[in-house]
Scaffold this motif. Structure first.
Motif, PDB file in Angstrom:
ATOM      1  N   SER A   1     -11.777  11.733  50.100  1.00  0.00           N
ATOM      2  CA  SER A   1     -11.589  12.370  51.539  1.00  0.00           C
ATOM      3  C   SER A   1     -10.175  12.715  51.317  1.00  0.00           C
ATOM      4  O   SER A   1      -9.826  13.820  52.223  1.00  0.00           O
ATOM      5  CB  SER A   1     -12.306  12.078  52.422  1.00  0.00           C
ATOM      6  OG  SER A   1     -11.930  10.594  52.765  1.00  0.00           O
ATOM      7  N   VAL A   2      -9.222  11.598  51.276  1.00  0.00           N
ATOM      8  CA  VAL A   2      -7.900  11.846  51.681  1.00  0.00           C
ATOM      9  C   VAL A   2      -7.273  12.780  50.758  1.00  0.00           C
ATOM     10  O   VAL A   2      -6.327  13.639  51.155  1.00  0.00           O
ATOM     11  CB  VAL A   2      -7.080  10.611  51.461  1.00  0.00           C
ATOM     12  CG1 VAL A   2      -5.483  10.642  51.316  1.00  0.00           C
ATOM     13  CG2 VAL A   2      -7.465   9.754  52.638  1.00  0.00           C
ATOM     14  N   LEU A   3      -7.676  12.734  49.624  1.00  0.00           N
ATOM     15  CA  LEU A   3      -7.027  13.782  48.466  1.00  0.00           C
ATOM     16  C   LEU A   3      -7.572  15.241  48.783  1.00  0.00           C
ATOM     17  O   LEU A   3      -6.935  16.250  48.673  1.00  0.00           O
ATOM     18  CB  LEU A   3      -7.562  13.532  47.187  1.00  0.00           C
ATOM     19  CG  LEU A   3      -6.916  12.219  46.333  1.00  0.00           C
ATOM     20  CD1 LEU A   3      -7.427  11.879  45.345  1.00  0.00           C
ATOM     21  CD2 LEU A   3      -5.385  12.589  46.156  1.00  0.00           C
ATOM     22  N   ILE A   4      -8.874  15.574  49.017  1.00  0.00           N
ATOM     23  CA  ILE A   4      -9.481  16.628  49.498  1.00  0.00           C
ATOM     24  C   ILE A   4      -8.708  17.109  50.802  1.00  0.00           C
ATOM     25  O   ILE A   4      -8.266  18.369  50.758  1.00  0.00           O
ATOM     26  CB  ILE A   4     -10.901  16.835  49.754  1.00  0.00           C
ATOM     27  CG1 ILE A   4     -11.622  16.385  48.560  1.00  0.00           C
ATOM     28  CG2 ILE A   4     -11.255  18.135  50.449  1.00  0.00           C
ATOM     29  CD1 ILE A   4     -11.574  17.555  47.435  1.00  0.00           C
ATOM     30  N   ALA A   5      -8.268  16.362  51.719  1.00  0.00           N
ATOM     31  CA  ALA A   5      -7.396  16.853  52.847  1.00  0.00           C
ATOM     32  C   ALA A   5      -6.271  17.116  52.579  1.00  0.00           C
ATOM     33  O   ALA A   5      -5.762  18.129  53.115  1.00  0.00           O
ATOM     34  CB  ALA A   5      -7.595  15.553  54.064  1.00  0.00           C
ATOM     35  N   ALA A   6      -5.582  16.400  51.623  1.00  0.00           N
ATOM     36  CA  ALA A   6      -4.196  16.807  51.150  1.00  0.00           C
ATOM     37  C   ALA A   6      -4.290  18.220  50.293  1.00  0.00           C
ATOM     38  O   ALA A   6      -3.306  19.113  50.686  1.00  0.00           O
ATOM     39  CB  ALA A   6      -3.628  15.792  50.244  1.00  0.00           C
ATOM     40  N   GLY A   7      -5.153  18.299  49.662  1.00  0.00           N
ATOM     41  CA  GLY A   7      -5.524  20.038  49.052  1.00  0.00           C
ATOM     42  C   GLY A   7      -5.588  20.768  50.136  1.00  0.00           C
ATOM     43  O   GLY A   7      -4.965  21.773  50.170  1.00  0.00           O
ATOM     44  N   VAL A   8      -6.143  20.595  51.510  1.00  0.00           N
ATOM     45  CA  VAL A   8      -6.229  21.597  52.275  1.00  0.00           C
ATOM     46  C   VAL A   8      -4.999  21.673  52.922  1.00  0.00           C
ATOM     47  O   VAL A   8      -4.533  22.873  53.318  1.00  0.00           O
ATOM     48  CB  VAL A   8      -7.258  20.964  53.349  1.00  0.00           C
ATOM     49  CG1 VAL A   8      -7.494  22.098  54.521  1.00  0.00           C
ATOM     50  CG2 VAL A   8      -8.750  21.184  52.807  1.00  0.00           C
ATOM     51  N   VAL A   9      -4.132  20.737  52.986  1.00  0.00           N
ATOM     52  CA  VAL A   9      -3.089  21.040  53.822  1.00  0.00           C
ATOM     53  C   VAL A   9      -1.901  21.586  52.984  1.00  0.00           C
ATOM     54  O   VAL A   9      -1.211  22.910  53.196  1.00  0.00           O
ATOM     55  CB  VAL A   9      -2.275  19.438  54.130  1.00  0.00           C
ATOM     56  CG1 VAL A   9      -0.790  19.653  54.479  1.00  0.00           C
ATOM     57  CG2 VAL A   9      -3.135  18.873  55.078  1.00  0.00           C
ATOM     58  N   PHE A  10      -1.912  21.423  51.394  1.00  0.00           N
ATOM     59  CA  PHE A  10      -0.924  22.048  50.657  1.00  0.00           C
ATOM     60  C   PHE A  10      -1.731  23.699  50.623  1.00  0.00           C
ATOM     61  O   PHE A  10      -0.821  24.522  50.401  1.00  0.00           O
ATOM     62  CB  PHE A  10      -1.471  21.493  49.089  1.00  0.00           C
ATOM     63  CG  PHE A  10      -0.509  20.063  49.134  1.00  0.00           C
ATOM     64  CD1 PHE A  10       0.525  19.970  49.759  1.00  0.00           C
ATOM     65  CD2 PHE A  10      -1.011  19.039  48.171  1.00  0.00           C
ATOM     66  CE1 PHE A  10       1.248  18.623  49.627  1.00  0.00           C
ATOM     67  CE2 PHE A  10      -0.457  17.845  48.189  1.00  0.00           C
ATOM     68  CZ  PHE A  10       0.796  17.627  48.791  1.00  0.00           C
ATOM     69  N   GLU A  11      -2.886  23.791  50.574  1.00  0.00           N
ATOM     70  CA  GLU A  11      -3.176  25.434  50.719  1.00  0.00           C
ATOM     71  C   GLU A  11      -2.745  25.987  51.694  1.00  0.00           C
ATOM     72  O   GLU A  11      -2.431  27.234  51.908  1.00  0.00           O
ATOM     73  CB  GLU A  11      -4.732  25.369  50.380  1.00  0.00           C
ATOM     74  CG  GLU A  11      -5.340  26.580  50.116  1.00  0.00           C
ATOM     75  CD  GLU A  11      -6.758  26.836  49.701  1.00  0.00           C
ATOM     76  OE1 GLU A  11      -7.292  28.044  49.277  1.00  0.00           O
ATOM     77  OE2 GLU A  11      -7.194  25.725  49.528  1.00  0.00           O
TER      78      GLU A  11
ATOM     79  N   THR B   1      -8.747  16.145  41.635  1.00  0.00           N
ATOM     80  CA  THR B   1      -8.709  14.511  41.568  1.00  0.00           C
ATOM     81  C   THR B   1      -9.328  13.800  42.684  1.00  0.00           C
ATOM     82  O   THR B   1      -9.874  13.009  42.574  1.00  0.00           O
ATOM     83  CB  THR B   1      -7.187  14.080  41.623  1.00  0.00           C
ATOM     84  OG1 THR B   1      -6.490  14.422  42.905  1.00  0.00           O
ATOM     85  CG2 THR B   1      -6.416  14.220  40.305  1.00  0.00           C
ATOM     86  N   GLY B   2      -9.548  14.948  43.928  1.00  0.00           N
ATOM     87  CA  GLY B   2     -10.406  14.181  44.909  1.00  0.00           C
ATOM     88  C   GLY B   2     -11.909  14.415  44.886  1.00  0.00           C
ATOM     89  O   GLY B   2     -12.655  13.587  45.544  1.00  0.00           O
ATOM     90  N   ILE B   3     -12.436  15.280  44.060  1.00  0.00           N
ATOM     91  CA  ILE B   3     -13.941  15.625  44.006  1.00  0.00           C
ATOM     92  C   ILE B   3     -14.548  14.408  43.391  1.00  0.00           C
ATOM     93  O   ILE B   3     -15.601  13.791  43.830  1.00  0.00           O
ATOM     94  CB  ILE B   3     -14.120  16.728  43.285  1.00  0.00           C
ATOM     95  CG1 ILE B   3     -13.551  18.042  43.743  1.00  0.00           C
ATOM     96  CG2 ILE B   3     -15.815  16.759  42.785  1.00  0.00           C
ATOM     97  CD1 ILE B   3     -14.334  18.464  45.204  1.00  0.00           C
TER      98      ILE B   3
ATOM     99  N   LEU C   1     -14.789  11.364  45.752  1.00  0.00           N
ATOM    100  CA  LEU C   1     -15.351  11.568  46.967  1.00  0.00           C
ATOM    101  C   LEU C   1     -16.964  11.235  46.882  1.00  0.00           C
ATOM    102  O   LEU C   1     -17.650  10.768  47.721  1.00  0.00           O
ATOM    103  CB  LEU C   1     -15.118  13.195  47.538  1.00  0.00           C
ATOM    104  CG  LEU C   1     -15.641  13.523  48.829  1.00  0.00           C
ATOM    105  CD1 LEU C   1     -15.188  12.648  49.732  1.00  0.00           C
ATOM    106  CD2 LEU C   1     -15.471  15.008  48.958  1.00  0.00           C
ATOM    107  N   PHE C   2     -17.505  11.932  45.638  1.00  0.00           N
ATOM    108  CA  PHE C   2     -18.765  11.834  45.429  1.00  0.00           C
ATOM    109  C   PHE C   2     -19.409  10.482  44.834  1.00  0.00           C
ATOM    110  O   PHE C   2     -20.646  10.268  44.678  1.00  0.00           O
ATOM    111  CB  PHE C   2     -19.490  13.116  44.724  1.00  0.00           C
ATOM    112  CG  PHE C   2     -19.171  14.299  45.801  1.00  0.00           C
ATOM    113  CD1 PHE C   2     -19.967  14.362  46.940  1.00  0.00           C
ATOM    114  CD2 PHE C   2     -18.306  15.399  45.398  1.00  0.00           C
ATOM    115  CE1 PHE C   2     -19.839  15.497  47.593  1.00  0.00           C
ATOM    116  CE2 PHE C   2     -18.279  16.450  46.063  1.00  0.00           C
ATOM    117  CZ  PHE C   2     -19.011  16.442  47.285  1.00  0.00           C
ATOM    118  N   PHE C   3     -18.423   9.904  43.766  1.00  0.00           N
ATOM    119  CA  PHE C   3     -19.020   8.909  42.951  1.00  0.00           C
ATOM    120  C   PHE C   3     -18.187   7.621  43.012  1.00  0.00           C
ATOM    121  O   PHE C   3     -18.405   6.825  41.897  1.00  0.00           O
ATOM    122  CB  PHE C   3     -18.980   9.454  41.237  1.00  0.00           C
ATOM    123  CG  PHE C   3     -19.659  10.614  41.096  1.00  0.00           C
ATOM    124  CD1 PHE C   3     -21.097  10.649  41.103  1.00  0.00           C
ATOM    125  CD2 PHE C   3     -18.869  11.738  40.739  1.00  0.00           C
ATOM    126  CE1 PHE C   3     -21.708  12.059  41.091  1.00  0.00           C
ATOM    127  CE2 PHE C   3     -19.448  13.015  40.523  1.00  0.00           C
ATOM    128  CZ  PHE C   3     -20.887  12.988  40.692  1.00  0.00           C
TER     129      PHE C   3
END
Length: 56
Positions: free
Chosen positions: A33-43, A19-21, A24-26
């Protein structure tokens, strides 16, 4: 139960990445970027839980 929670962290990371991609780009890079950062934290939480011995 512990393994189920660990698996749910991996699934949450995948959903946050997916959901963050788009934003982030469009569109709204802040939300993306918040969703991507949340994904990194979850991973990271997933890998820390997966590598920890079961009986601690």
């Amino acid at each position: 139960m512990r393994h189920l929670v660990t698996l749910l962290f991996l699934i949450a990371a995948g959903i946050a990445y997916a959901t963050g991609i788009g934003p982030l780009f469009f569109g709204t890079p802040l939300l993306g970027s918040v969703l991507i950062a949340a994904g990194v934290v979850f991973e990271v939480v997933f890998w820390r839980r997966a590598r920890r011995p079961a009986h601690q």
